[in-house]
Design a protein around this motif. Structure first.
Motif, PDB file in Angstrom:
ATOM      1  N   SER A   1       0.878  -1.092   0.035  1.00 27.52           N
ATOM      2  CA  SER A   1       0.129  -0.013  -0.068  1.00 27.52           C
ATOM      3  C   SER A   1       0.866   1.276   0.217  1.00 27.52           C
ATOM      4  N   ASN A   2       2.322   1.144   0.408  1.00 24.91           N
ATOM      5  CA  ASN A   2       2.888   2.253   0.042  1.00 24.91           C
ATOM      6  C   ASN A   2       3.642   2.880  -1.151  1.00 24.91           C
ATOM      7  N   THR A   3       2.658   3.364  -1.863  1.00 22.30           N
ATOM      8  CA  THR A   3       2.863   3.453  -3.244  1.00 22.30           C
ATOM      9  C   THR A   3       3.727   4.712  -3.382  1.00 22.30           C
ATOM     10  N   ARG A   4       3.968   5.697  -2.402  1.00 23.84           N
ATOM     11  CA  ARG A   4       4.943   6.451  -2.577  1.00 23.84           C
ATOM     12  C   ARG A   4       6.324   5.989  -2.500  1.00 23.84           C
ATOM     13  N   ALA A   5       6.374   5.373  -1.446  1.00 21.88           N
ATOM     14  CA  ALA A   5       7.880   4.782  -1.321  1.00 21.88           C
ATOM     15  C   ALA A   5       8.112   3.840  -2.296  1.00 21.88           C
ATOM     16  N   TYR A   6       7.267   3.057  -2.979  1.00 20.30           N
ATOM     17  CA  TYR A   6       7.602   2.118  -4.039  1.00 20.30           C
ATOM     18  C   TYR A   6       7.847   2.878  -5.298  1.00 20.30           C
ATOM     19  N   GLN A   7       7.291   4.253  -5.647  1.00 26.85           N
ATOM     20  CA  GLN A   7       7.522   4.803  -6.733  1.00 26.85           C
ATOM     21  C   GLN A   7       9.028   5.473  -6.634  1.00 26.85           C
ATOM     22  N   LEU A   8       9.218   5.763  -5.366  1.00 23.47           N
ATOM     23  CA  LEU A   8      10.479   6.351  -5.014  1.00 23.47           C
ATOM     24  C   LEU A   8      11.743   5.393  -5.292  1.00 23.47           C
ATOM     25  N   TYR A   9      11.479   4.251  -4.762  1.00 26.61           N
ATOM     26  CA  TYR A   9      12.577   3.024  -4.979  1.00 26.61           C
ATOM     27  C   TYR A   9      12.565   2.838  -6.426  1.00 26.61           C
ATOM     28  N   GLU A  10      11.531   2.783  -7.321  1.00 24.75           N
ATOM     29  CA  GLU A  10      11.624   2.250  -8.577  1.00 24.75           C
ATOM     30  C   GLU A  10      12.240   3.492  -9.432  1.00 24.75           C
ATOM     31  N   SER A  11      12.123   4.899  -8.920  1.00 25.42           N
ATOM     32  CA  SER A  11      12.802   5.921  -9.659  1.00 25.42           C
ATOM     33  C   SER A  11      14.234   5.894  -9.714  1.00 25.42           C
ATOM     34  N   LEU A  12      14.624   5.197  -8.480  1.00 24.46           N
ATOM     35  CA  LEU A  12      16.238   4.960  -8.291  1.00 24.46           C
ATOM     36  C   LEU A  12      16.930   3.948  -8.774  1.00 24.46           C
ATOM     37  N   GLY A  13      16.126   3.139  -9.383  1.00 27.28           N
ATOM     38  CA  GLY A  13      16.437   1.895 -10.022  1.00 27.28           C
ATOM     39  C   GLY A  13      16.508   0.642  -9.378  1.00 27.28           C
ATOM     40  N   PHE A  14      15.511   0.458  -8.356  1.00 24.97           N
ATOM     41  CA  PHE A  14      15.178  -0.603  -7.407  1.00 24.97           C
ATOM     42  C   PHE A  14      13.906  -1.304  -8.487  1.00 24.97           C
ATOM     43  N   ASN A  15      14.217  -2.727  -8.543  1.00 31.22           N
ATOM     44  CA  ASN A  15      13.072  -3.388  -9.283  1.00 31.22           C
ATOM     45  C   ASN A  15      12.404  -4.491  -8.291  1.00 31.22           C
ATOM     46  N   GLU A  16      11.279  -4.409  -8.596  1.00 35.55           N
ATOM     47  CA  GLU A  16      10.406  -5.564  -7.610  1.00 35.55           C
ATOM     48  C   GLU A  16      10.573  -6.937  -8.344  1.00 35.55           C
ATOM     49  N   ILE A  17      11.108  -7.728  -7.339  1.00 36.17           N
ATOM     50  CA  ILE A  17      11.542  -9.242  -7.763  1.00 36.17           C
ATOM     51  C   ILE A  17      10.743 -10.433  -7.137  1.00 36.17           C
ATOM     52  N   ASN A  18       9.997  -9.988  -5.923  1.00 37.12           N
ATOM     53  CA  ASN A  18       9.181 -10.954  -5.280  1.00 37.12           C
ATOM     54  C   ASN A  18       8.143 -10.184  -4.373  1.00 37.12           C
ATOM     55  N   ARG A  19       7.079 -11.208  -3.892  1.00 33.46           N
ATOM     56  CA  ARG A  19       6.531 -10.663  -3.085  1.00 33.46           C
ATOM     57  C   ARG A  19       6.392 -11.633  -1.604  1.00 33.46           C
ATOM     58  N   ARG A  20       5.895 -11.178  -0.480  1.00 32.49           N
ATOM     59  CA  ARG A  20       5.857 -11.971   0.724  1.00 32.49           C
ATOM     60  C   ARG A  20       4.434 -11.792   1.272  1.00 32.49           C
ATOM     61  N   GLU A  21       3.524 -12.910   1.046  1.00 31.73           N
ATOM     62  CA  GLU A  21       2.002 -12.698   1.195  1.00 31.73           C
ATOM     63  C   GLU A  21       1.883 -12.603   2.722  1.00 31.73           C
ATOM     64  N   GLY A  22       0.992 -11.473   3.385  1.00 35.44           N
ATOM     65  CA  GLY A  22       0.651 -11.556   4.427  1.00 35.44           C
ATOM     66  C   GLY A  22       1.917 -11.183   5.210  1.00 35.44           C
ATOM     67  N   TYR A  23       2.633 -10.565   4.869  1.00 35.38           N
ATOM     68  CA  TYR A  23       4.024 -10.289   5.702  1.00 35.38           C
ATOM     69  C   TYR A  23       3.963  -9.107   6.951  1.00 35.38           C
ATOM     70  N   TYR A  24       3.109  -7.996   6.484  1.00 36.69           N
ATOM     71  CA  TYR A  24       3.034  -6.923   7.636  1.00 36.69           C
ATOM     72  C   TYR A  24       1.616  -6.945   8.182  1.00 36.69           C
ATOM     73  N   PRO A  25       1.633  -6.578   9.411  1.00 37.04           N
ATOM     74  CA  PRO A  25       0.335  -6.265  10.134  1.00 37.04           C
ATOM     75  C   PRO A  25      -0.323  -5.110   9.286  1.00 37.04           C
ATOM     76  N   ALA A  26      -1.685  -4.964   9.446  1.00 35.30           N
ATOM     77  CA  ALA A  26      -2.421  -4.127   8.684  1.00 35.30           C
ATOM     78  C   ALA A  26      -3.874  -4.019   9.475  1.00 35.30           C
ATOM     79  N   GLU A  27      -4.496  -2.665   9.381  1.00 39.09           N
ATOM     80  CA  GLU A  27      -5.797  -2.432   9.836  1.00 39.09           C
ATOM     81  C   GLU A  27      -6.636  -3.658   9.725  1.00 39.09           C
ATOM     82  N   ASN A  28      -6.854  -4.175   8.481  1.00 43.22           N
ATOM     83  CA  ASN A  28      -7.683  -5.327   8.348  1.00 43.22           C
ATOM     84  C   ASN A  28      -7.006  -6.628   8.133  1.00 43.22           C
ATOM     85  N   GLY A  29      -6.069  -6.804   9.074  1.00 44.27           N
ATOM     86  CA  GLY A  29      -5.504  -8.145   8.884  1.00 44.27           C
ATOM     87  C   GLY A  29      -3.838  -7.971   8.621  1.00 44.27           C
TER      88      GLY A  29
END
Length: 148
Positions: free
Chosen positions: A108-136
């Motif tokens: 959900s942290n799209t601002r951070a994701y966009q910053l990382y991507e703009s500096l050359g980071f690439n998404e390579i994987n996903r950890r499902e259910g990794y972080y606590p969130a308001e709805n689970g």
């Protein structure tokens, strides 16, 4: 304004703790913030005119770095400080011969994701259910950056 990237020092920790609580919905425990860094730690701070406005906690082992935590004081967000801090962190790692940098970011942290991507980071994987969130739980997106 003078921007400086410096190694995080004990005198920064009160401000780090204040920012950690203000910037994160699920902040680290204060004991983690104040823990004595080990020999693989690379923790840095962004100062503007001598005032701490952001910090990051990282580590470097055998050429592989991990960004563990990063935050900018909410009063300074939206002014390019996150980019300045992250570029400084990358430069410190380059100077220490890092080959790769890893991080995880909330989906959900799209601002951070966009910053990382703009500096050359690439998404390579996903950890499902990794972080606590308001709805689970929320997925963590794993990103990597290859140091040139």
């Amino acid at each position: 304004m003078t921007h400086n990237i410096v190694l995080l020092a004990p005198h920064h920790l009160d401000d780090v703790w204040r920012i950690e609580q203000a910037a994160h919905a699920y902040p680290w425990a204060e004991s983690l913030i104040r823990k004595e860094p080990n020999k693989i730690a690379l923790n840095c701070a962004l100062e503007v005119d001598g005032q701490l406005v952001g910090y990051c906690f990282g580590q470097l082992v055998a050429g592989e770095a991990t960004l563990l935590n990063i935050a900018i004081d909410p009063a300074w967000q939206g002014k390019g400080m996150g980019k300045t801090l992250l570029e400084g962190f990358i430069a410190l790692l380059e100077a220490r011969n890092a080959e790769e940098i890893w991080l995880e970011v909330r989906e959900s942290n799209t601002r951070a994701y966009q910053l990382y991507e703009s500096l050359g980071f690439n998404e390579i994987n996903r950890r499902e259910g990794y972080y606590p969130a308001e709805n689970g739980r929320e997925d963590a997106l794993i990103m990597t950056y290859l140091v040139m």
